[in-house]
Write an enzyme that holds these catalytic residues in place. Sequence first.
Site, PDB file in Angstrom:
ATOM      1  N   ARG A  82      10.907   1.060  -4.398  1.00  0.00           N
ATOM      2  CA  ARG A  82      10.630  -0.539  -4.662  1.00  0.00           C
ATOM      3  C   ARG A  82      11.150  -1.619  -3.659  1.00  0.00           C
ATOM      4  O   ARG A  82      11.942  -1.470  -2.951  1.00  0.00           O
ATOM      5  CB  ARG A  82      12.551   0.117  -5.375  1.00  0.00           C
TER       6      ARG A  82
ATOM      7  N   GLU B 140       0.800  -1.355  -0.009  1.00  0.00           N
ATOM      8  CA  GLU B 140       0.206  -0.430  -0.018  1.00  0.00           C
ATOM      9  C   GLU B 140       1.130   1.534   0.159  1.00  0.00           C
ATOM     10  O   GLU B 140       0.602   2.629  -0.513  1.00  0.00           O
ATOM     11  CB  GLU B 140      -1.185   0.013   1.252  1.00  0.00           C
TER      12      GLU B 140
ATOM     13  N   LYS C 224      23.440   0.519   0.363  1.00  0.00           N
ATOM     14  CA  LYS C 224      23.651  -0.457   1.148  1.00  0.00           C
ATOM     15  C   LYS C 224      23.248  -0.631   2.544  1.00  0.00           C
ATOM     16  O   LYS C 224      24.525  -0.499   2.603  1.00  0.00           O
ATOM     17  CB  LYS C 224      23.795  -2.290   0.634  1.00  0.00           C
TER      18      LYS C 224
ATOM     19  N   HIS D 216      21.865   3.459 -16.227  1.00  0.00           N
ATOM     20  CA  HIS D 216      21.068   4.534 -15.557  1.00  0.00           C
ATOM     21  C   HIS D 216      20.454   5.406 -15.892  1.00  0.00           C
ATOM     22  O   HIS D 216      19.811   5.724 -15.711  1.00  0.00           O
ATOM     23  CB  HIS D 216      21.903   4.359 -14.256  1.00  0.00           C
TER      24      HIS D 216
ATOM     25  N   ILE E 264      26.476  -6.831 -22.279  1.00  0.00           N
ATOM     26  CA  ILE E 264      25.972  -7.066 -20.993  1.00  0.00           C
ATOM     27  C   ILE E 264      24.927  -7.991 -21.340  1.00  0.00           C
ATOM     28  O   ILE E 264      24.986  -9.257 -20.070  1.00  0.00           O
ATOM     29  CB  ILE E 264      26.410  -6.300 -20.196  1.00  0.00           C
TER      30      ILE E 264
HETATM   31  N1  GLN Z   1      22.828 -10.459 -17.641  1.00  0.00           N
HETATM   32  C1  GLN Z   1      21.826  -9.389 -17.207  1.00  0.00           C
HETATM   33  C2  GLN Z   1      21.501  -8.386 -18.429  1.00  0.00           C
HETATM   34  O1  GLN Z   1      21.578  -7.725 -19.195  1.00  0.00           O
HETATM   35  C3  GLN Z   1      22.660  -9.083 -16.603  1.00  0.00           C
HETATM   36  C4  GLN Z   1      21.837  -7.889 -15.171  1.00  0.00           C
HETATM   37  C5  GLN Z   1      22.752  -7.128 -13.926  1.00  0.00           C
HETATM   38  O2  GLN Z   1      24.128  -7.235 -13.617  1.00  0.00           O
HETATM   39  N2  GLN Z   1      22.178  -7.252 -12.899  1.00  0.00           N
HETATM   40  O3  GLN Z   1      20.054  -7.823 -17.296  1.00  0.00           O
HETATM   41 ZN    ZN Z   2      25.419  -5.041 -14.171  1.00  0.00          ZN
END
Ligand code: GLN
Ligand code: ZN
Length: 795
Positions: free
Chosen positions: A516, A17, A112, A695, A432
Amino acid sequence: MARTHIAGFPRIGAQRELKFAQEAFWRGETDEASLRQVATGLRQRHWQSQAQAGLDSVAVGDFAYYDQVLGLSALLGALPARFGFDPKQLSLAQYFELARGNKAQPAMEMTKWFDTNYHYLVPELGPDTRFDGGVDWFFDEVEEALALGLKAKPVLIGPVTYLWLSKTHVDGFDRLSLLPSLVAAYGRILARLRDRGIEWVQIDEPALCLDLEPAWLDAYDGAYAELAKSGVKLLLATYFDNAADHAARAAALPVHGFHIDLVRAPQQLDAWRKVLPAGAVLSAGVIDGRNIWRTDLRRALSVLAPLHAELGERLWVAPSCSLLHVPVSLEAERKLDAQIKTWLAFATEKLAEVSVLARALNEGEAAVAPELAAADAALASRRSSSRVVNQQVQARVAAVTAAMAQRKSPFQTRIERQRTALQLPALPTTTIGSFPQTTAIRQTRAAYRRGEIGALEYLQRIRGEIETAVRKQEALGLDVLVHGEAERNDMVEYFGEQLCGYTFTENGWVQSYGSRCVKPPVIYGDVYRPEPMTVETTRYAQSLTERPMKGMLTGPVTMLQWSFVRDDQPRATTTLQLALAIRDEVSDLEQAGIRIIQIDEPALREGLPLRKGDWAAYLDWAVHAFKISAASVEDQTQIHTHMCYAEFNDILPAIAALDADVITIETSRSAMELLEGFGEFDYPNEIGPGVYDIHSPRVPSVEAITHLLERACEVIPPQRLWVNPDCGLKTRAWPETEAALANMVAAARGLREQIGKDGATAWQRATRRTGLGGHAAHHGAAHAAGCVDCASQAA
Ligand code: GLN
Ligand code: ZN
């Protein structure tokens, strides 16, 4: 009479909520009053749960509109001056601007909370920081609880931990110099609580579980001598690890009681018993506040009973830490397997456990015979369940040998074979793993989940997405392609769903930061892979292109770290089971003709224990598990790994020990600082330092990327460099993604050309740099001698 309490309750709400109210407020759909109303309702409900469970007090001050550390900064009036807010008049909207940034100012830094997956907002302190008081929200909450006729036990993060968690941007500034004024502010807060008739205040000092410098330890003496004057009773709470080293010192502080974490560090009990002052309370954290398993009540009672005999009402029974780290209630779980459900206890169920333990102590076990019997039965069913134990998995884990963790040849031999097999250009470009998770992709997954489209339709749509991603990558000119992860909602959940030993909750949400939440999967039994997980998808993706397609897997340590894990076997064993499952997948991918396989381990760093003394043991088994997952392949199959967003320099030897052929790693936000560490340490294998921050939707220029690559060349020999973004691109949209990748490819090609122009000489110079890593810090010489860019300029 043993007493009962909790250190804190999850604030987000059983149906999230708070999240929805926060987000509606942020979108401007609701006003401050309606957000406050939701918050009041949640607090009341959570206090009522504590009262109904029969706890002797309710925790007040554990609520936060975004984060409890930010809440404390707002209470103290210690806001970063750069925002220009009046601490005493702070509005909720401004409070959120501190957390999320505004047009003029970036957000406060987030990091964190100890070794949890919860993120707090780092106090920004400096010589001008004042603690002259801020908003009264904390006191309002105390009033709310009192008005309900509840016995309120306010909780506050302690002054030493608050300072320890803070940061300063002023060079040479010692945060500890703020302690006297900070402690004076706490003194005023405590005096106000005393005036409202508050008897006990819980002061959280988890920093006492860390390796503290003497100056920080001394800070406790001065601080608590002052706080003792306030007239309220203080319960000094430590959690998340062993505080035994500091028990004697803590026991000498003028406080009235101590809370210790007997789940994480049961071995500290004796040390505390020896030093506990006459008259002081011991709050025994015997129920796991970090995990979701039902408590073994008999075992807890065997710890508590002798304490009760000795301490009587000075014994308090509690969870190990705030329940912030577990979901709210099992009640909302309707799909969870009925048997597995009896093995679990979320926050609400843990309240009942606290109460049952105290009644067993106070009234005798007969008084809670049905509750104990139910707990016994659940435990017995869990212990004997064939769903938990799988003899084949156990046997396989027992048969793991050191040799299984070693690749066939050393890196030098492997990389030559891989270069021959792959024929990649210098500075190969790649990504990645994930590509933009468009609305269409999410809708496809949702429709399939809800049964609105069948398996065939789903497969076709996912294949369409893969094809789109492959064509875009080819057009961009990337060298090593990925399939884009369109079928994955989450990198752990996707694999967890295909592994035996995993289950999933419907509403097991835990706050990660702000609004989140994450829903960690649950590992309840021996883990194994009933059938290949990614082979068909990856094979299909490879069939679309001549270029190498990277297989994409989540590593065993990250699978462990981002799940709720078993408490009935060591974490190392569970990780090894995960590693064997991934090992099988790696072999199958290789069999299917996949020449490059990436095993992501973004969570390797966050698994580090709080105490440095425990690091080596963790890194040993974590590295071993990764190697088990990776090492079955032939020399010419290239293993990549990926890590992100953490401080890696202190674990570089362990990262090197993973012996991945290539590591891609986040570096752009720290302006390649991290790479210097890699240079200093002389990291032996290939590296792809992230050349832009994923980001942000900002498209990096070719120049900016080139600059970062040139800096990378200063510390890493260019023939071992890869070119890639920081992390996966799933949170981005396609237009910025394509623009950024186009610039990335252009930058890599530009540098390649310079290598080309100067021909063999530049490469030779670069090759000679291999041994020069240690010179990285002394820019000048290493730069001129090593960087492809500088080499061509000099030529
Ligand atoms: N292979 C994942 C991606 O590209 C790696 C994500 C991550 O490092 N948190 O989303
Ligand atoms: Zn990553």
